[in-house]
Write an enzyme that holds these catalytic residues in place. Structure first.
Site: not given
Ligand code: INI
Length: 158
Positions: A59, A61, A91
Site C-alpha cells: 500500500a 507504493e 507500522h
C-alpha cells in the site's frame, strides 16, 4: 425542486478507461478486491481492453504508481486496491495514513477520480469480510464510485 438543475454521473462504464493499482501485500485479500473491481466494470458495460492493471509491492507504493498512471493520461479514473491490516506495531498507521494522503493528493494534482479501495482493518477476518464475503466487496464498490465520478466529470466539462 423541479427547477433545480441536478448534475450527477451515471453508472455506465461504456467508453471509460480505468486503471487499477493493486498491492501484492496481503495478496489473498487484494486479489478478491481486484476480481470484484473488474467484475463491476464489466457488469456496467466496460471492456477488458480498457482496463490497465498495475501491481505494486504494498500500500505504501500505491500513491507513486497512481500519480504516474494519472499523469500518463491514458485513463479516465483509477481504483487503488490494497489491504492494510493492523499488527503489533505502529507500522499500520504510517502505511495506511501515507497511502490515503498520497493517493488523494495524486488525484487532486491530475484532476482524476481516484477511489480509495484500500481496506484498513484490525484483523484479517475483517479484511476478508470486505473482500467478497459478509460485508460485500469493497473493490466492486470502489469501481462503482469512479465510474460515477468519471461520468460526472464529463458532464461538468460539457
Ligand atoms: N503493506 C500493505 O499493503 N499492507 C500491510 O498490512 C502492510 N504491513 O502491515 O506492513 C504493508 N507493508 C508494506 C508496505 O506497504 C511497503 O510495501 C514496504 O514498507 C516497502 O516500502
Amino acid at each position: 425542486m423541479e427547477r433545480i438543475k441536478i448534475v450527477e454521473g451515471g453508472l455506465s462504464a461504456r467508453d471509460l478507461r480505468v486503471g487499477i493499482v493493486a498491492a501484492r501485500f496481503n495478496e489473498f485479500v487484494v486479489e478478491s478486491l481486484v476480481r470484484g473491481a473488474v467484475d463491476s466494470f464489466r457488469r456496467h458495460g466496460g471492456e477488458d481492453r480498457d482496463v490497465t492493471l498495475v501491481r505494486v509491492p504494498g500500500a505504501w507504493e500505491i500513491p507513486l504508481a497512481v500519480d504516474r498512471l494519472a499523469g500518463a493520461g491514458g485513463v479516465d479514473a483509477i481504483v487503488a486496491l490494497g489491504a492494510v491490516i493492523r499488527g503489533a506495531t505502529p507500522h499500520f498507521d504510517y502505511v495506511a495514513g501515507e497511502c490515503a494522503k498520497g493517493m488523494s493528493a495524486a488525484g487532486a494534482r491530475h484532476g482524476l477520480p481516484v477511489a480509495f479501495g484500500v481496506l484498513t482493518t484490525d484483523t484479517i477476518e475483517q479484511a476478508l469480510e470486505r473482500a467478497g464475503t459478509k460485508a460485500g466487496n469493497k473493490g466492486a464498490d470502489a469501481m462503482l464510485s469512479v465510474i460515477e465520478m468519471a461520468n460526472l466529470l464529463r458532464q461538468l466539462e460539457a
